[in-house]
Motif scaffolding. Structure first.
Motif, PDB file in Angstrom:
ATOM      1  N   ARG A   2       4.235  -5.221 119.890  1.00 10.27           N
ATOM      2  CA  ARG A   2       5.013  -6.447 119.689  1.00 10.27           C
ATOM      3  C   ARG A   2       6.421  -6.238 120.202  1.00 10.27           C
ATOM      4  N   GLU A  35      -4.938  -8.117 110.121  1.00 14.39           N
ATOM      5  CA  GLU A  35      -5.744  -9.338 110.119  1.00 14.39           C
ATOM      6  C   GLU A  35      -6.755  -9.346 111.267  1.00 14.39           C
ATOM      7  N   GLU A  36      -6.298  -8.924 112.437  1.00  9.79           N
ATOM      8  CA  GLU A  36      -7.209  -8.918 113.587  1.00  9.79           C
ATOM      9  C   GLU A  36      -7.886  -7.577 113.772  1.00  9.79           C
ATOM     10  N   ASP A  37      -7.559  -6.612 112.925  1.00  8.60           N
ATOM     11  CA  ASP A  37      -8.180  -5.293 112.930  1.00  8.60           C
ATOM     12  C   ASP A  37      -8.077  -4.621 114.310  1.00  8.60           C
ATOM     13  N   LYS A  38      -6.894  -4.652 114.875  1.00 14.35           N
ATOM     14  CA  LYS A  38      -6.704  -3.951 116.151  1.00 14.35           C
ATOM     15  C   LYS A  38      -5.224  -3.624 116.339  1.00 14.35           C
ATOM     16  N   GLU A  82      -1.629  -3.376 118.275  1.00 10.85           N
ATOM     17  CA  GLU A  82      -0.959  -4.267 119.212  1.00 10.85           C
ATOM     18  C   GLU A  82       0.471  -3.791 119.433  1.00 10.85           C
ATOM     19  N   TYR A 108      -0.522  -1.766 113.746  1.00 17.20           N
ATOM     20  CA  TYR A 108      -1.936  -2.068 113.571  1.00 17.20           C
ATOM     21  C   TYR A 108      -2.012  -3.442 112.926  1.00 17.20           C
ATOM     22  N   ASN A 109      -2.576  -4.392 113.636  1.00 17.41           N
ATOM     23  CA  ASN A 109      -2.689  -5.744 113.112  1.00 17.41           C
ATOM     24  C   ASN A 109      -3.881  -5.787 112.151  1.00 17.41           C
ATOM     25  N   ASP A 168     -10.300  -0.938 120.383  1.00 20.93           N
ATOM     26  CA  ASP A 168     -10.450  -1.650 119.116  1.00 20.93           C
ATOM     27  C   ASP A 168     -11.792  -1.390 118.419  1.00 20.93           C
TER      28      ASP A 168
END
Lengths: 784, 301
Positions: free
Chosen positions: A767, A760-763, A765, A757-758, B60
């Motif tokens: 990797r 900073e970008e609140d979503k 991802e 869960y990123n 999201d």
């Protein structure tokens, strides 16, 4: 039972043909390097009319009976001048061939050591012969030439993850490979968490990989046998070499202690990154440990014309420790060590009968120590195997070679002990019950030449039992809950298993350059890794067959064809295999890490697995250009009723397509170049498809097991070697520079895919983590 | 142990490089109803059931709550309706006077609409007797921190673990607020089964500068006068397995050497495609007031 009786009758019928053969001349002895006295494994001895041929065994010994009482017997080995001897009606003749290096050829020009016609006529499938010369020619990661990296480029051999020196053969697990060095088994073959193998290129002389068609002398693993021999040591003069590479320094010494009687070989290497840590200041945390070393030593003693004794020692140790303040971890240290010792006695009773007896001790220790405020502890586990192997080879006639033997192995496993360390630790110690087991096996095999058909058939009988003193846990086979714990006194048998393992293979030579082959092999595996991770880790522990774990069984069928072209410069081989395994085990969903779980056997589920595929290989061996191109297509599946909703699922270790291309080019006497290109389709894996919220955190929702695939993998490596003038110009030493590029076009191959869960970008991802971009390296080797 | 291995291997992974990977996101074939509910025997605690929906992995937006459901819990021939809270969609609350009793089996019934179809979901949970008795708790500053500004306190427990396999969910609060970092710990009692414990560290509170940036003052440095509470929930085996799986299937993805085969956490919700868990746990609590946050040893108890 009826099937077994028929098989035994067939075996006996074969042996009956051992008699009544016309006696020619029986020639026997050793084949050795003329300058060092080093025995040559796999050298070919043959009559000049090519009617009879044999190859030397693991000790350089041969025995051949000619068809006629007069004639010429020749001996050849790649990179050496062919030698010959004339026979003139003797009844038997003892002759040691001393082969001189062929200086008219470029140094180590040829990478395949066996005479090809001999090889394709052998009733042996799925074997790869790798010698030290080949290992040194293939480009190396970080300048460290590595036997296992070459093994991984053979068809049918898969790499579990980028950088790992574990390997999977024909869809099998990494623990299904029996790795033996000088007769002693190794339980972990990887340094640096698996990035380099334990096998120092200086010490290794030869390695044979069997991918399923096992000779009867081998047993105990389902997928492969990797039998490695180290060098004896020059018994005529002192010599050695030293090298400095990017991450290790190496020293190799050899020489006579008593000339032509007693010689030694000593090879050692150590990483030295840790020596430079202080130079990096605060960038490297205090108390960081990161090193490994390994030492190979061997004494070889020629006790007489018929007796040779070898004492080999291997010791390898890895330490990987650091402090991780952000995790409140003052210090944490992984450690593991392999130690083996073996004493081998090669005795020739008569020109027709020889014996090899090996007494060995192998021990693998692993552990983890943690300093973390009040939770300091030390975890340690151990497996030890001690054994005695005796094998007799009877060169029964021109057309038969009979082998029989006994293997006795005793196991002692300490699966894991947690001990609190430091006076303030609140951790409560746990000592898991140890396991003791005994595994005797017996085998009988005959290799028989019937005109253009050569057949090898044999039978192995293996037994396995566990015994006290221990507390045995029993798990309910339906609920998998702990049912009871029973004490067993010292020596009291807990459970026993046995099985007959028939082996048969045949080769039909259509002509001297074309053969067809087929084989069937049954094998049993009584000891396995309890690894929840597919590629295994150094702290995984071994489990034996037990009241809760039945031995794994495998039946493998193979067919194939071999052909030689262009005056034997090209060799094409095609093999297809089908393997079915019973009592395959896998961990139940959400098993977690099990090293401190004394109920781990209750987390296992059992079923079956199967794999099939085809392997195509084209080897080329010209004067200046050598190498191979291989393609493998294979599938491997598990079916374990209590996993994946009862549906079959793909093995996480199998790459459906894989291609390996290796090319070595000798530009001139002093400069050579090599390249390899590796491609494989992504390994099956499981990605999350959804997520849900519970307790304020996110939890992933997964698809069915292994329905996704990692990205495809490919990589190009390049290497150039430059030799200084050295000995040829009269100097006492010669030097060698090696420059290599690993992953030359810098592909970002996935090592793992992390779903995060990123914040900073609140979503969420995905990797891709990759370990290597382009890795250049340089090393210098001095030979004296 | 697991976490330590993960840390080590994650560091190795960190030594490499990483880049965002485009993974197909349209493969989630169904939407699951997610149930979160622990019936407790704490009279002051408002019993609740939270309902939400699962989402595709790369969705999201906010997690969608399930509104307008009929939720009830029955036990010993009685039935209690849980009504949706006006201000928190998807949160269904029991009457204030309802709380659980050890030795009772509770049956959950949820009638809800998911993907346009109405389903009735159910689950059963048995509340065990508490597995532990707590006389007192105390704290000790473990310093901990070699990293500046980080601090760690251990919470020691004085009491008795009752014989038999009991597993615990340990929740800590500071001044009535859940501590946000690792605010719960799952603990099997195999290390102290049936024993009296004196100062056994059942929980830790730690405060890391980095984390404080994210969580603000809730992840506060303990101060004199703060009240620290520890709640030990006695778990039955299925709920323990659910929480452990939740812990295992964390965000690390598949890492060579360490990761087990990924799998969705188990559930006890029946009647349709559902996830989450309905549990009933007795809770034993104790509190301590901080007198000196830097006191490095426990007091006599």
């Amino acid at each position: 039972m009826r099937r077994l009786a028929a098989y035994l009758a067939f075996l006996l019928a074969g042996f009956c043909t051992l008699y009544g053969q016309n006696p020619g001349v029986l020639v026997s002895g050793y084949v050795k390097d003329a300058s060092s006295g080093e025995p040559l494994i796999g050298a070919v001895v043959f009559t000049a009319d090519l009617s009879v041929g044999v190859s030397t065994d693991g000790f350089g010994y041969y025995s051949i009976r000619t068809k006629t009482s007069e004639g010429i017997v020749k001996c050849s080995f790649s990179g050496y001048k062919t030698a010959s001897i004339e026979v003139r009606g003797e009844k038997s003749l003892r002759h040691d061939f001393l082969l001189e290096e062929d200086l008219t050829e470029l140094e180590a020009a040829k990478v395949f050591s066996k005479t090809k016609r001999e090889e394709i006529a052998l009733p042996q499938m799925g074997r790869a012969n790798v010698d030290a010369v080949l290992v040194k020619k293939v480009p190396a990661i970080m300048g460290e030439s590595d036997l296992i990296r070459v093994i991984q480029m053979m068809p049918g051999v898969q790499t579990p993850s980028e950088g790992s020196v574990g390997f999977s053969v024909r869809g099998g697990g990494v623990d299904q490979n029996l790795i033996i060095m000088d007769g002693a088994p190794l339980y972990n073959s990887g340094h640096f968490l698996g990035f380099l193998s334990m096998f120092n290129g200086d010490a290794v002389k030869n390695a044979q990989l069997y991918k399923g068609d096992f000779p009867a002398m081998y047993g105990g693993r389902l997928s492969s046998v990797l039998d490695i021999s180290t060098r004896d040591g020059n018994n005529r003069s002192f010599g050695g070499n030293a090298s400095i590479g990017l991450i290790t320094s190496k020293l190799f010494l050899e020489g006579p202690i008593v000339k032509e009687k007693l010689s030694f070989m000593l090879s050692a290497r150590r990483t030295y990154l840790d020596v430079f840590f202080p130079l990096f200041g605060k960038k490297v945390p205090k108390e960081t440990d990161l090193f490994f070393y390994d030492i190979n030593a061997r004494l070889s003693y020629v006790a007489g014309p018929s007796d040779r004794l070898y004492f080999s020692v291997f010791s390898g140790r890895d330490v990987f420790g650091m402090s991780m303040e952000e995790f409140q971890l003052d210090h944490m240290k992984f450690r593991y060590a392999n130690n083996t010792q073996s004493l081998r006695w090669n005795h020739v009773f008569s020109p027709k009968v020889s014996m090899v007896t090996t007494l060995y001790n192998a021990r693998y220790d692993d552990g983890l120590s943690v300093d973390m405020n009040m939770a300091d502890f030390d975890y340690a586990a151990m497996i030890r195997e001690m054994g005695l192997k005796t094998g007799i080879t009877w060169y029964a006639g021109r057309y038969n070679t009979v082998q029989a033997g006994v293997n006795l192995a005793n196991y002692h496993l300490e699966p894991g002990t947690v001990t609190p360390s430091g006076h303030s630790s609140v951790v409560i110690g746990i000592k898991q019950a140890s396991t003791l087991a005994f595994q005797p096996s017996f085998y009988l095999q005959n290799e028989q030449k019937l005109s253009s058909l050569t057949v090898r058939y044999g039978l192995r009988f293996s037994l396995f039992s566990t015994y006290g003193n221990c507390m045995q846990r029993y798990f309910d086979p339906v609920t998998h809950e702990l049912d009871r714990i029973e004490p067993f006194g010292t020596g009291k048998k807990i459970i026993g298993f046995s099985d007959l393992e028939p082996r048969i293979s045949a080769s039909w030579s259509i002509n001297r350059d074309f053969s067809l082959k087929a084989s069937y092999t049954r094998s049993n595996q009584y000891i396995q890794l309890a690894a929840v991770s597919v590629s295994g880790s150094p702290v995984d522990t071994w489990l034996t067959a037990s009241p809760n774990i039945k031995p794994q069984k495998s039946d493998q069928f193979s067919v194939g064809a071999n052909a030689l072209f262009v005056d034997q410069a090209l060799e094409l081989s095609l093999e297809a295999f089908y393997k079915r395994n019973r009592n395959t085990m896998d961990f139940v969903d959400n098993a977690g890490i099990v090293i401190d779980n004394e109920n781990r056997e209750g987390l296992l589920r059992f079923g079956k697995s199967w794999s099939y595929g085809t392997e195509l290989m084209l080897k080329y061996e010209f004067d200046k250009i050598n190498g191979w191109l291989s393609y493998t297509w294979s599938r491997a599946k598990y079916h374990i009723p209590e996993i994946n909703g009862g549906e079959p699922y793909r093995s996480p270790l199998n790459h459906e397509h894989s291609v390996n291309f290796v090319l070595t080019y000798d530009i001139n006497r002093r400069v050579s170049a090599s390249a390899d290109w590796v491609f494989y389709s992504g390994a099956p894996t499981t990605f999350p498809v959804g997520r849900f919220s519970y307790g304020g955190t996110y939890a992933p929702i997964y698809n069915k097991r292994n329905t996704d695939s990692m990205p495809d993998y490919h990589r190009l490596d390049l290497s150039v070697t430059y030799r200084t003038k050295g000995r040829a110009s009269g100097k006492r030493w010669s030097g060698e520079w090696n420059l290599s590029l690993y992953n030359a076009y810098s592909r970002h191959n996935a090592w793992s895919i992390a779903f995060n869960y990123n914040v900073e970008e609140d979503k969420p991802e995905a990797r891709k983590v990759y370990l290597f971009t382009i890795v250049p390296s340089v090393s210098y080797n001095i030979k004296f | 142990m697991k976490r330590l291995l993960l840390i080590a291997i994650s560091l190795l992974a960190a030594a490499g490089c990483s880049e965002v990977l485009d993974v197909s996101t349209d493969r989630m074939e169904k939407t699951y109803l997610v149930v979160e509910s622990i019936i407790t025997d704490v009279p002051s605690q408002r019993q609740s059931v939270r309902l939400s929906l699962s989402v595709p992995y790369f969705y999201d937006g906010e997690i969608p709550p399930v509104s307008g459901a009929e939720v009830s819990v029955s036990f010993d021939g009685s039935e209690v309706s849980f009504l949706e809270d006006d201000t928190h969609k998807g949160l269904y609350l029991a009457p204030e006077d309802f709380c659980g009793t050890p030795g009772t089996t509770y049956t959950l019934s949820v009638k809800a609409e998911v993907d346009g179809e109405s389903h009735t979901y159910g689950a059963e949970a048995f509340m065990r007797e508490p597995g532990v008795h707590i006389d007192a708790i105390d704290y000790a500053y473990a310093g901990g921190g070699t990293l500046q500004q980080d601090s760690l306190w251990t919470l020691g427990v004085w009491g008795e673990d009752f014989p038999g396999a009991n597993d615990y969910l340990v929740v800590t609060e500071v001044n009535g607020n859940h501590y946000p970092i690792d605010h719960y710990i799952i603990m099997p009692d195999k290390y102290f089964d049936g024993k009296s414990v004196e100062g056994f560290p059942m929980a830790v509170l730690y405060q890391v500068a980095e984390m404080r940036k994210q969580y603000g003052d809730v992840a506060k440095f303990l101060e004199t006068g703060d009240v620290v509470s520890l709640h030990a929930y006695t778990l039955d085996r299925p709920f323990y397995e659910f929480l452990r799986a939740l812990d295992t299937s964390g965000p690390f993805g598949t890492i060579p050497f360490v990761s087990s085969q990924p799998a969705t956490s188990p559930t006890n919700i029946t009647g349709g495609d559902a996830l989450g868990f309905f549990a009933a746990c007795p809770v034993i609590s104790a509190s301590v007031t901080i007198d000196d946050p830097f006191r490095t040893s426990y007091l006599e108890h």
